[in-house]
Motif scaffolding. Structure first.
Motif, mmCIF file in Angstrom:
data_model
loop_
_atom_site.group_PDB
_atom_site.id
_atom_site.type_symbol
_atom_site.label_atom_id
_atom_site.label_comp_id
_atom_site.label_asym_id
_atom_site.label_seq_id
_atom_site.Cartn_x
_atom_site.Cartn_y
_atom_site.Cartn_z
ATOM 1 N N LEU B 202 0.820 -1.209 0.000
ATOM 2 C CA LEU B 202 0.000 0.000 0.000
ATOM 3 C C LEU B 202 0.860 1.268 0.000
ATOM 4 O O LEU B 202 0.454 2.304 -0.527
ATOM 5 N N ALA B 203 2.049 1.165 0.592
ATOM 6 C CA ALA B 203 2.951 2.326 0.608
ATOM 7 C C ALA B 203 3.306 2.744 -0.811
ATOM 8 O O ALA B 203 3.401 3.950 -1.114
ATOM 9 N N LYS B 204 3.475 1.761 -1.680
ATOM 10 C CA LYS B 204 3.778 2.072 -3.094
ATOM 11 C C LYS B 204 2.556 2.676 -3.772
ATOM 12 O O LYS B 204 2.649 3.653 -4.501
ATOM 13 N N GLU B 205 1.408 2.074 -3.533
ATOM 14 C CA GLU B 205 0.171 2.543 -4.182
ATOM 15 C C GLU B 205 -0.165 3.978 -3.783
ATOM 16 O O GLU B 205 -0.620 4.765 -4.598
ATOM 17 N N LEU B 206 0.059 4.284 -2.495
ATOM 18 C CA LEU B 206 -0.401 5.572 -1.952
ATOM 19 C C LEU B 206 0.730 6.560 -1.721
ATOM 20 O O LEU B 206 0.486 7.670 -1.241
ATOM 21 N N ALA B 207 1.960 6.174 -2.058
ATOM 22 C CA ALA B 207 3.140 7.021 -1.828
ATOM 23 C C ALA B 207 3.213 7.458 -0.362
ATOM 24 O O ALA B 207 3.322 8.657 -0.054
ATOM 25 N N LEU B 208 3.145 6.483 0.542
ATOM 26 C CA LEU B 208 3.214 6.795 1.966
ATOM 27 C C LEU B 208 4.625 7.251 2.333
ATOM 28 O O LEU B 208 5.613 6.755 1.779
ATOM 29 N N THR B 209 4.722 8.174 3.286
ATOM 30 C CA THR B 209 6.031 8.598 3.790
ATOM 31 C C THR B 209 6.532 7.550 4.793
ATOM 32 O O THR B 209 5.726 6.758 5.318
ATOM 33 N N PRO B 210 7.843 7.547 5.074
ATOM 34 C CA PRO B 210 8.353 6.600 6.090
ATOM 35 C C PRO B 210 7.630 6.745 7.426
ATOM 36 O O PRO B 210 7.384 5.751 8.113
ATOM 37 N N ASP B 211 7.289 7.980 7.796
ATOM 38 C CA ASP B 211 6.581 8.193 9.058
ATOM 39 C C ASP B 211 5.183 7.564 9.024
ATOM 40 O O ASP B 211 4.746 6.941 9.998
ATOM 41 N N GLN B 212 4.497 7.699 7.910
ATOM 42 C CA GLN B 212 3.166 7.085 7.783
ATOM 43 C C GLN B 212 3.267 5.554 7.839
ATOM 44 O O GLN B 212 2.421 4.888 8.446
ATOM 45 N N VAL B 213 4.308 5.044 7.194
ATOM 46 C CA VAL B 213 4.506 3.590 7.202
ATOM 47 C C VAL B 213 4.737 3.101 8.624
ATOM 48 O O VAL B 213 4.127 2.122 9.075
ATOM 49 N N GLU B 214 5.591 3.805 9.350
ATOM 50 C CA GLU B 214 5.918 3.387 10.709
ATOM 51 C C GLU B 214 4.696 3.485 11.632
ATOM 52 O O GLU B 214 4.444 2.579 12.444
ATOM 53 N N LYS B 215 3.934 4.547 11.487
ATOM 54 C CA LYS B 215 2.730 4.693 12.328
ATOM 55 C C LYS B 215 1.705 3.602 11.991
ATOM 56 O O LYS B 215 1.039 3.066 12.882
ATOM 57 N N THR B 216 1.595 3.276 10.731
ATOM 58 C CA THR B 216 0.660 2.207 10.336
ATOM 59 C C THR B 216 1.134 0.873 10.890
ATOM 60 O O THR B 216 0.333 0.070 11.399
ATOM 61 N N ARG B 217 2.435 0.625 10.768
ATOM 62 C CA ARG B 217 2.994 -0.631 11.287
ATOM 63 C C ARG B 217 2.724 -0.769 12.784
ATOM 64 O O ARG B 217 2.262 -1.813 13.257
ATOM 65 N N ALA B 218 3.014 0.317 13.500
ATOM 66 C CA ALA B 218 2.815 0.275 14.958
ATOM 67 C C ALA B 218 1.334 0.087 15.307
ATOM 68 O O ALA B 218 0.980 -0.702 16.196
ATOM 69 N N GLY B 219 0.482 0.809 14.600
ATOM 70 C CA GLY B 219 -0.954 0.711 14.863
ATOM 71 C C GLY B 219 -1.493 -0.672 14.555
ATOM 72 O O GLY B 219 -2.279 -1.242 15.322
ATOM 73 N N ARG B 280 -8.546 -4.542 10.242
ATOM 74 C CA ARG B 280 -7.668 -3.888 11.216
ATOM 75 C C ARG B 280 -6.508 -3.173 10.562
ATOM 76 O O ARG B 280 -6.026 -2.165 11.058
ATOM 77 N N LEU B 281 -6.049 -3.702 9.453
ATOM 78 C CA LEU B 281 -4.967 -2.991 8.774
ATOM 79 C C LEU B 281 -5.445 -1.632 8.261
ATOM 80 O O LEU B 281 -4.772 -0.616 8.441
ATOM 81 N N TYR B 282 -6.620 -1.624 7.672
ATOM 82 C CA TYR B 282 -7.124 -0.344 7.158
ATOM 83 C C TYR B 282 -7.508 0.589 8.303
ATOM 84 O O TYR B 282 -7.379 1.814 8.188
ATOM 85 N N GLU B 283 -7.969 0.022 9.389
ATOM 86 C CA GLU B 283 -8.284 0.862 10.561
ATOM 87 C C GLU B 283 -7.014 1.510 11.100
ATOM 88 O O GLU B 283 -7.033 2.660 11.534
ATOM 89 N N ALA B 284 -5.918 0.759 11.061
ATOM 90 C CA ALA B 284 -4.647 1.317 11.552
ATOM 91 C C ALA B 284 -4.096 2.365 10.606
ATOM 92 O O ALA B 284 -3.462 3.337 11.032
ATOM 93 N N MET B 285 -4.323 2.173 9.328
ATOM 94 C CA MET B 285 -3.763 3.087 8.330
ATOM 95 C C MET B 285 -4.573 4.387 8.219
ATOM 96 O O MET B 285 -4.024 5.469 7.968
ATOM 97 N N ASN B 286 -5.869 4.272 8.400
ATOM 98 C CA ASN B 286 -6.767 5.397 8.146
ATOM 99 C C ASN B 286 -6.359 6.718 8.828
ATOM 100 O O ASN B 286 -6.322 7.762 8.174
ATOM 101 N N PRO B 287 -6.013 6.708 10.104
ATOM 102 C CA PRO B 287 -5.733 7.990 10.767
ATOM 103 C C PRO B 287 -4.476 8.709 10.263
ATOM 104 O O PRO B 287 -4.338 9.906 10.480
ATOM 105 N N VAL B 288 -3.588 8.001 9.612
ATOM 106 C CA VAL B 288 -2.321 8.627 9.214
ATOM 107 C C VAL B 288 -2.339 9.123 7.767
ATOM 108 O O VAL B 288 -1.375 9.735 7.301
#
Lengths: 104, 311
Positions: B202-219, B280-288
């Motif tokens: 999804l990081a590739k699809e949405l061009a997520l920043t490293p910070d967004q990736v890390e927050k999603t991973r943690a969430g 749960r993955l999308y729930e974790a990703m949504n806020p970031v």
């Protein structure tokens, strides 16, 4: 004392374990390679053999993977060949055309 | 070296030796390959090479992260790659289409969850009650798929030759292994940002920043820990039991899918866990996500849902 036990473990047990691991036949889903006929063999992973139409030969579905033919025998073990069977040689060149789309 | 460290080394050595010895004990005699080719190295059942990172393999794993129909779904996917003889192709294709049509309720239920997630992502707030309801629907339908597809599976078995039946059983097992690795490996939940992982995809699809990736991973890691604490870890026992029963039965000369009593429990297990994990993955990703990323992800999910509903 602790140092000598540690040395023993590091000097003997770990190398022994490493050797045993290399020569053993792997038994888990994550096992990697088998050495035979002068080289290592690795069977195709699921993400490979689920996407290819096999060649049926000698009663088994064969998959061409990393320059070798593989099939699962009646025991569920992956097998390969030391020498490529004549029947399969012709199928090697058309193998890439046997991949199918993920889903339709 | 402290006591803990020493114990760790000893334990590691014993585990390594034990694993190696255990592996030796599992060897079995290879069948005679015959036919002009000398049989080579034997690799036991379940042994696999390193992970396939080709685009097709990555796409397949992504597919399994979003589809949780269960074993009949694995069988359906396997038919395409069976490579049956030309004289059987038309018959087998007709059965594939029939199986596909009978599974429409499962595809519709999956689409329902994707739409709920897409709507929530677009709005910046996923409705958890709707997620639960959509997940419950997927679970309910998963237990019905077996009954409606048994007859088709029986006719497929009758058409296939023994090696083709064995190949289908192998492929079903392969899909189960991929699904399990993609959805249920406990230690993999916090590595989804690595190559081939769900977050990385999804990081590739949405061009997520490293910070967004890390927050999603943690969430996501936190969400999955909470899920495991509340419901227990994913238990593959029911699915393993069904796989064994199906593989043995399908390889036999006579087969009747209606006699398999293990399907419902296995399919329910896969469908429920897979749907909950995906949500749960999308729930974790949504806020970031940024508003633009939300719009893009919602469109991707809705597009996917629309394709499922057209199936």
């Amino acid at each position: 004392m602790k140092r000598s036990i540690a040395s023993l473990v590091l000097g003997v047990a770990l190398p022994l374990a490493a050797v045993a691991t290399v020569v053993a036949v792997p038994s888990t889903a994550e096992a990697q390679y088998r050495y035979g006929y002068g080289r290592y063999y690795a069977p195709p992973p699921p993400a490979y053999y689920t996407r290819y139409r096999p060649v049926y030969y000698n009663g088994y579905a064969h998959y061409y993977y990393n320059n070798s033919w593989y099939y699962r025998d009646a025991y569920g073990n992956w097998q390969t060949y030391e020498r490529e069977p004549d029947y399969l040689v012709g199928h090697r060149t058309t193998w890439d055309g046997r991949v199918v789309p993920v889903y339709r | 070296m402290n006591r803990m460290g020493l114990s760790g080394v000893v334990l590691a050595a014993l585990v390594a030796v034990g694993a190696a010895v255990g592996g030796c004990g599992s060897n079995s005699q290879p069948a005679n390959a015959g036919g002009g080719g000398a049989p080579g190295g034997v690799v036991p059942a379940g042994s696999q090479a390193e992970e396939d990172m080709s685009p097709g393999a990555v796409e397949l794993r992504a597919f399994h992260r979003h589809h949780h129909v269960g074993f009949i779904g694995f069988a359906l996917m396997s038919i395409d790659s069976l490579g049956v003889t030309p004289e059987k192709e038309a018959q087998v294709e007709a059965l594939r289409k029939e199986l596909h049509e009978k599974m429409h309720p499962a595809h519709e239920a999956e689409a329902g969850l994707l739409v709920v997630l897409a709507d929530g992502i677009a709005a910046g707030n996923i409705d958890l009650q709707k997620v639960d309801a959509a997940t419950a629907k997927i679970a309910e339908v998963s237990t019905q798929m077996d009954d409606v597809t048994n007859d088709t599976l029986n006719r497929l078995h009758a058409i296939l030759a023994p090696p083709e039946r064995a190949a289908l059983a192998d492929k079903v097992e392969g899909h189960w292994m991929i699904w399990q690795k993609a959805n249920a490996e406990e230690e993999a939940h916090n590595r989804q940002h690595e190559e081939g992982g769900h977050i990385a995809h999804l990081a590739k699809e949405l061009a997520l920043t490293p910070d967004q990736v890390e927050k999603t991973r943690a969430g996501f890691t936190s969400q999955m820990a909470a899920l495991s604490a509340a419901r227990g870890k994913f238990d593959p026992a029911a699915a393993d039991a069904h796989l064994r029963a199906f593989s043995q039965a399908f390889a036999a000369e006579q087969f009747d899918a209606r006699t398999l009593q293990t399907a419902d429990k296995a399919n329910l297990s896969l469908a429920t866990w897979g749907a909950m994990r995906m949500a749960r993955l999308y729930e974790a990703m949504n806020p970031v996500l940024t508003p633009e990323q939300r719009t893009k992800l919602a469109a991707l999910l809705k597009d996917h849902a629309a394709k499922l509903e057209r199936k």
